[in-house]
Write a protein that holds these residues in place. Structure first.
Motif, PDB file in Angstrom:
ATOM      1  N   MET A 174      10.134  81.667 110.328  1.00  0.00           N
ATOM      2  CA  MET A 174       8.694  81.719 110.081  1.00  0.00           C
ATOM      3  C   MET A 174       8.342  83.099 109.548  1.00  0.00           C
ATOM      4  O   MET A 174       9.076  84.069 109.748  1.00  0.00           O
ATOM      5  N   ALA A 175       7.217  83.164 108.856  1.00  0.00           N
ATOM      6  CA  ALA A 175       6.766  84.426 108.280  1.00  0.00           C
ATOM      7  C   ALA A 175       5.281  84.607 108.504  1.00  0.00           C
ATOM      8  O   ALA A 175       4.524  83.636 108.539  1.00  0.00           O
ATOM      9  N   LEU A 176       4.882  85.852 108.677  1.00  0.00           N
ATOM     10  CA  LEU A 176       3.464  86.204 108.662  1.00  0.00           C
ATOM     11  C   LEU A 176       3.135  86.585 107.220  1.00  0.00           C
ATOM     12  O   LEU A 176       3.810  87.427 106.623  1.00  0.00           O
ATOM     13  N   VAL A 177       2.124  85.937 106.680  1.00  0.00           N
ATOM     14  CA  VAL A 177       1.815  86.066 105.255  1.00  0.00           C
ATOM     15  C   VAL A 177       0.406  86.610 105.066  1.00  0.00           C
ATOM     16  O   VAL A 177      -0.525  86.239 105.800  1.00  0.00           O
ATOM     17  N   LYS A 178       0.245  87.479 104.075  1.00  0.00           N
ATOM     18  CA  LYS A 178      -1.066  88.064 103.788  1.00  0.00           C
ATOM     19  C   LYS A 178      -1.959  87.027 103.117  1.00  0.00           C
ATOM     20  O   LYS A 178      -1.538  86.309 102.215  1.00  0.00           O
TER      21      LYS A 178
END
Length: 256
Positions: A88-92
């Protein structure tokens, strides 16, 4: 490696998944799964979390990325899916204006009023990309586009679609009209069959709430009320289906 569910980063990911206010405050949202991760533009990635088992099986695809390694059980704890894929990724977040949507010739716009179902919104975004829509305007009462269920439903289309929320639908409709865009309300009381209209020039379609349709106030803002004829005893179509019918009719006319 992160091995505790009480880790502050893990707690923050869970809050970003569950709480719209936290997403807005940080300007970040969460994407899960290998496909969505690979679809995410690198410049928009804030941070990445990878499970032990995913790292073992996907070392080549992770090459060039910095990431936090997470124990499998901790990853399952913070995941929003029943069968986590392990990445998973935290995305802007992106910011667009309605003006951004009108830079091409003869724009095609969707206007969504108070849609509540994440799957419907995600499907409309995905369909909009396929039909060549230039942008999506949503009222503030519409479900959060960064809701994890919406994101999964878009299948990556949200990265390629312009979108904006508005607190003033009347003002947004007036702005579109000032730019020569004709607005159409999909309505059960519409007197005009949707296939008889010309959508080759600047066009915007109003789509209403799943249960109640468009409000009277939103309907009054449209230049024309159109109807999608139905056989049988159906009273209405699903919001995403109605949107798809209209978007692809406009696309058909524009191809012709």
């Amino acid at each position: 490696m992160i091995t505790s569910t009480s880790n502050t980063q893990i707690k923050n990911v869970i809050n970003l998944i569950k709480k719209s206010k936290d997403r807005k405050a940080q300007g970040l949202f969460v994407v899960e799964g290998k496909r969505m991760f690979e679809e995410t533009p690198k410049e928009r990635i804030h941070s990445i979390f990878v499970s032990e088992s995913f790292e073992r099986a996907n070392k080549d695809s992770l090459r060039g990325y910095a990431y936090e390694l997470v124990a499998d059980d901790v990853f399952s704890h913070m995941s929003d899916t029943k069968t986590p894929q392990g990445v998973m990724a935290l995305v802007k977040m992106s910011e667009y204006s309605i003006e951004d949507m009108l830079k091409g010739g003869n724009p095609l716009i969707m206007i969504l009023e108070n849609l509540q179902d994440p799957g419907n919104l995600g499907t409309i975004i995905r369909t909009a990309e396929g039909a060549g829509v230039d942008g999506i305007i949503m009222t503030s009462g519409t479900v959060d586009i960064y809701n994890p269920k919406v994101i999964r439903s878009t299948m990556g289309a949200m990265y390629r679609m312009k979108y904006a929320y508005t607190d003033n639908l009347k003002e947004a409709a007036a702005f579109l009209r000032s730019r020569g865009i004709t607005t159409y309300a999909a309505h059960l009381q519409g007197a005009v069959d949707y296939v008889t209209c010309d959508y080759k020039k600047g066009t915007a379609f109003f789509i209403g709430n799943e249960g109640n349709g468009l409000t009277d106030e939103a309907t009054a803002l449209a230049d024309r009320k159109i109807i999608i004829p139905m056989m049988g005893k159906l009273e209405s179509l699903n919001a995403a289906v109605s949107g798809a019918v209209l978007m692809y009719e406009a696309a058909r006319q524009r191809r012709a």
